[in-house]
Design an enzyme around this catalytic site. Structure first.
Site, PDB file in Angstrom:
ATOM      1  N   GLY A 101      41.276 -50.408 -23.289  1.00 17.41           N
ATOM      2  CA  GLY A 101      40.455 -49.199 -23.261  1.00 17.41           C
ATOM      3  C   GLY A 101      40.143 -48.742 -24.665  1.00 17.41           C
ATOM      4  CD  GLU A 143      44.098 -57.113 -26.190  1.00 20.35           C
ATOM      5  OE1 GLU A 143      43.190 -57.237 -27.032  1.00 20.35           O
ATOM      6  OE2 GLU A 143      45.205 -57.658 -26.299  1.00 20.35           O
ATOM      7  CB  THR A 168      40.630 -46.806 -30.770  1.00 23.13           C
ATOM      8  OG1 THR A 168      40.135 -48.146 -30.820  1.00 23.13           O
ATOM      9  CG2 THR A 168      41.611 -46.595 -31.904  1.00 23.13           C
ATOM     10  CB  CYS A 171      35.809 -54.588 -26.132  1.00 28.79           C
ATOM     11  SG  CYS A 171      36.338 -56.084 -25.284  1.00 28.79           S
ATOM     12  CB  THR A 228      42.847 -44.092 -24.255  1.00 31.75           C
ATOM     13  OG1 THR A 228      41.571 -43.488 -24.119  1.00 31.75           O
ATOM     14  CG2 THR A 228      43.659 -43.855 -23.017  1.00 31.75           C
TER      15      THR A 228
HETATM   16  P1  NDP Z   1      39.430 -45.318 -21.816  1.00 33.16           P
HETATM   17  O1  NDP Z   1      40.393 -45.490 -22.921  1.00 33.16           O
HETATM   18  O2  NDP Z   1      38.807 -44.009 -21.621  1.00 33.16           O
HETATM   19  O3  NDP Z   1      40.098 -45.678 -20.420  1.00 33.16           O
HETATM   20  C1  NDP Z   1      40.714 -46.918 -20.147  1.00 33.16           C
HETATM   21  C2  NDP Z   1      41.680 -46.744 -18.996  1.00 33.16           C
HETATM   22  O4  NDP Z   1      42.748 -45.904 -19.416  1.00 33.16           O
HETATM   23  C3  NDP Z   1      41.069 -46.061 -17.778  1.00 33.16           C
HETATM   24  O5  NDP Z   1      41.647 -46.592 -16.609  1.00 33.16           O
HETATM   25  C4  NDP Z   1      41.478 -44.623 -17.990  1.00 33.16           C
HETATM   26  O6  NDP Z   1      41.450 -43.871 -16.828  1.00 33.16           O
HETATM   27  C5  NDP Z   1      42.877 -44.802 -18.534  1.00 33.16           C
HETATM   28  N1  NDP Z   1      43.424 -43.669 -19.272  1.00 33.16           N
HETATM   29  C6  NDP Z   1      42.769 -42.670 -19.906  1.00 33.16           C
HETATM   30  N2  NDP Z   1      43.656 -41.805 -20.475  1.00 33.16           N
HETATM   31  C7  NDP Z   1      44.898 -42.286 -20.199  1.00 33.16           C
HETATM   32  C8  NDP Z   1      46.214 -41.862 -20.514  1.00 33.16           C
HETATM   33  N3  NDP Z   1      46.462 -40.761 -21.224  1.00 33.16           N
HETATM   34  N4  NDP Z   1      47.259 -42.600 -20.075  1.00 33.16           N
HETATM   35  C9  NDP Z   1      47.038 -43.724 -19.364  1.00 33.16           C
HETATM   36  N5  NDP Z   1      45.812 -44.172 -19.021  1.00 33.16           N
HETATM   37  C10 NDP Z   1      44.751 -43.465 -19.437  1.00 33.16           C
HETATM   38  O7  NDP Z   1      38.355 -46.455 -22.010  1.00 33.16           O
HETATM   39  P2  NDP Z   1      37.041 -46.682 -21.188  1.00 33.16           P
HETATM   40  O8  NDP Z   1      37.373 -46.824 -19.734  1.00 33.16           O
HETATM   41  O9  NDP Z   1      36.057 -45.657 -21.611  1.00 33.16           O
HETATM   42  O10 NDP Z   1      36.602 -48.130 -21.689  1.00 33.16           O
HETATM   43  C11 NDP Z   1      35.846 -48.354 -22.806  1.00 33.16           C
HETATM   44  C12 NDP Z   1      36.726 -48.712 -23.980  1.00 33.16           C
HETATM   45  O11 NDP Z   1      37.488 -49.861 -23.689  1.00 33.16           O
HETATM   46  C13 NDP Z   1      35.922 -49.057 -25.209  1.00 33.16           C
HETATM   47  O12 NDP Z   1      36.480 -48.438 -26.338  1.00 33.16           O
HETATM   48  C14 NDP Z   1      36.077 -50.565 -25.324  1.00 33.16           C
HETATM   49  O13 NDP Z   1      35.932 -51.070 -26.603  1.00 33.16           O
HETATM   50  C15 NDP Z   1      37.449 -50.766 -24.793  1.00 33.16           C
HETATM   51  N6  NDP Z   1      37.621 -52.147 -24.360  1.00 33.16           N
HETATM   52  C16 NDP Z   1      38.396 -53.002 -25.115  1.00 33.16           C
HETATM   53  C17 NDP Z   1      38.517 -54.345 -24.777  1.00 33.16           C
HETATM   54  C18 NDP Z   1      39.364 -55.292 -25.584  1.00 33.16           C
HETATM   55  O14 NDP Z   1      39.670 -56.400 -25.101  1.00 33.16           O
HETATM   56  N7  NDP Z   1      39.763 -54.960 -26.794  1.00 33.16           N
HETATM   57  C19 NDP Z   1      37.801 -54.889 -23.608  1.00 33.16           C
HETATM   58  C20 NDP Z   1      37.032 -53.908 -22.896  1.00 33.16           C
HETATM   59  C21 NDP Z   1      36.952 -52.586 -23.259  1.00 33.16           C
HETATM   60  P3  NDP Z   1      40.115 -43.046 -16.446  1.00 33.16           P
HETATM   61  O15 NDP Z   1      39.080 -44.032 -16.139  1.00 33.16           O
HETATM   62  O16 NDP Z   1      40.512 -42.268 -15.296  1.00 33.16           O
HETATM   63  O17 NDP Z   1      39.801 -42.200 -17.648  1.00 33.16           O
END
Ligand code: NDP
Length: 479
Positions: free
Chosen positions: A226, A248, A228, A282, A230
């Site tokens: 997700g 990641e 950075t 990403c 988060t």
């Molecule tokens: P987020 O960080 O917002 O969310 C990722 C996941 O974490 C979601 O399921 C989210 O839930 C959950 N989450 C949010 N807050 C918390 C918390 N405090 N504790 C535990 N879980 C939490 O990312 P996005 O969904 O917006 O995804 C996009 C991001 O992911 C981009 O920055 C992208 O670069 C990155 N990414 C990285 C990859 C890699 O391999 N390096 C691959 C793909 C994406 P909820 O949806 O309910 O908010």
């Protein structure tokens, strides 16, 4: 309207759900399903189920576990059309992409780790005639897998598959913005008779159920993909319990285009790397650096082709569908406005796109190209995660390298040159976890995947993932 359910202890259930979240189709802007906003009660039930299921799952051995993973892969492949339609409805991505990439890759993830676990061996170290050491690699127990919305089933299964293959039981939380295929996966798990409690999927908000998963003392490791920010919250929450973490995170990926590149192939490659999934991968390139001598001709050819990319209803033959949400569309448009305030010029796109008909309420943006920004501009430093790229010329390989390495991110880079020596030289010096030469997203699932700097911690893929999901223990036996 569909109401999705959690998958706990082998059953689809909404027991103890006190409220539901709305799930919006980003291509139309309409609410089309509800998902449970899970809470600690449900997590505790799932953890009890996972804890009691894990020893028997581990005892099944690699062949027993592979059997189930292969059956899941078969089921995903057999339900390709239904899963792809669900992925498109949830995310707004073109149906052709969901059908050719997202869902086949989810099947491959299970198939790959079903095979990989049968080849996973641990180390042995002989101490002359004194002793022999061998290393046990046992499963961790119950692990947490948290995934984002951009490649929903693809990334969820990329975590679940190695965790299960290694003999763990799993608590998974998909993104609240794209939960449908995880729900359908739960049904497939039931269809194949996956033992109860081995995999549990809880839907809901990140800062509620996600955070509860991170903090729960019985969850031994967290595999997270997700943003950075988060990732920072997760690292801070998990550190006091010394949980194993794989993070990641985001990227701000450079593409380096040299005058000696294969021109036409590079144009096509840059377009794919920049705009696949509306730039919401990403690994997408977002900063395009072009050698000065070909800058004008390359820019012209690139813009000409970008202007032909169809944007619109993801169920039709388009290259770009909708962005994930209204909020995200607004965030991306705000970055486009910021680019102009920072002195950049929009040379292509830069606007919201409103299709007529079914998708008039959807969240679309035209593919956007900006030039004239320095490396210090926020638009060149911060992850936008949309169909937006910046162009900048460079005069030397050294300058190109400095620009490429000039952000706090370090996920992926692409290098476009026919000079093999230059390619090797740059690959060694680029501060990233993945380098693609004259290509993008060419993936061998055995290779390590992840980033450096603010792009994360640890690697996924192949042995890296199986090592992450196991605990090494050395045993020393004197002769
Ligand atoms: P987020 O960080 O917002 O969310 C990722 C996941 O974490 C979601 O399921 C989210 O839930 C959950 N989450 C949010 N807050 C918390 C918390 N405090 N504790 C535990 N879980 C939490 O990312 P996005 O969904 O917006 O995804 C996009 C991001 O992911 C981009 O920055 C992208 O670069 C990155 N990414 C990285 C990859 C890699 O391999 N390096 C691959 C793909 C994406 P909820 O949806 O309910 O908010």
């Amino acid at each position: 309207m569909d109401t999705l359910a959690n998958y706990i202890n082998g059953q689809l259930t909404n027991e103890n759900t006190d409220n539901y979240l709305e799930n919006i189709n980003p291509a139309t802007g309409e609410v089309y399903s509800l998902l449970p906003n899970s809470n600690l009660n449900q997590l505790n039930t799932a953890i009890a189920a996972a804890t009691s299921a894990q020893p028997a799952w581990e005892a099944l051995g690699t062949e027993g576990r592979s059997y189930y993973l292969n059956r899941l892969a078969d089921k995903i492949a057999a339900n390709l059309d239904q899963l792809a339609a669900a992925e498109t409805e949830d995310t707004g991505k073109p149906i052709a992409l969901a059908t050719s990439l997202d869902i086949p890759r989810a099947a491959s993830n299970f198939r790959f780790f079903a095979q990989a676990i049968s080849q996973f061996a641990s180390e042995s170290h002989n101490m002359g005639n004194q002793a022999i050491n061998y290393t046990l690699r046992d499963p961790l127990g119950v692990v947490g897998c948290i995934s984002p919305w951009n490649l929903p089933l693809y990334l969820l299964t990329w975590k679940i598959a190695p965790a299960l293959a290694a003999g763990n039981s799993v608590i998974a939380k998909p993104s609240e913005l794209a939960p449908k295929t995880a729900y359908l996966l739960s049904q497939l798990c039931i269809d194949i008779g996956l033992p109860d409690g081995v995999l549990n999927i809880l839907h809901g908000q990140g800062n509620k159920i996600g955070q509860a998963i991170i903090e729960h003392p019985q969850i031994k490791a967290i595999s997270f993909t997700g943003g950075t920010k988060t990732g920072q919250i997760i690292a801070a929450s998990a550190a006091p319990q010394f949980k194993k973490l794989s993070l990641e995170l985001g990227g701000k990926n450079p593409a380096l285009v040299f005058a000696d590149c294969d021109f036409d192939k590079t144009i096509d490659g840059i377009i794919r790397a920049s705009f696949t999934n509306q730039g919401q991968v990403c690994m997408c390139s977002s900063r395009i650096y072009i050698e000065q001598s070909i800058y004008p001709s390359f820019k012209q050819a690139l813009l000409k082709k970008i202007q032909t990319l169809a944007v619109g209803d993801p169920l039709t033959d388009v290259i770009l569908g909708a962005l994930i949400s209204k909020d995200h569309q607004e965030k991306v448009l705000a970055y486009i406005r910021l680019a102009q305030q920072e002195g950049g010029t929009i040379v292509c796109g830069g606007t919201q796109y409103v299709p007529t008909g079914r998708c008039e309420g959807g969240f679309f943006i035209t593919p956007t190209v900006i030039e004239g920004l320095s490396i210090d501009a926020r638009v060149n430093q911060e992850e936008i995660f949309g169909p937006v790229i910046t162009l900048q010329p460079f005069n030397s390989e050294q300058e190109a390298l400095a620009l490429a390495n000039g952000t706090n991110y370090g996920l992926a880079a692409t290098v476009w040159t026919e000079n093999l020596t230059r390619m090797h030289r740059l690959a060694k010096q680029l501060d990233v976890g993945v380098v693609w030469a004259n290509s993008w997203m060419l993936r061998d699932l055995r290779t390590p995947l992840g980033g450096v700097k603010n792009s994360g911690l640890g690697r996924e893929g192949g042995w890296e993932a199986l090592r992450f999901f196991t605990e090494p223990k050395n045993v020393c036996i004197p002769y």
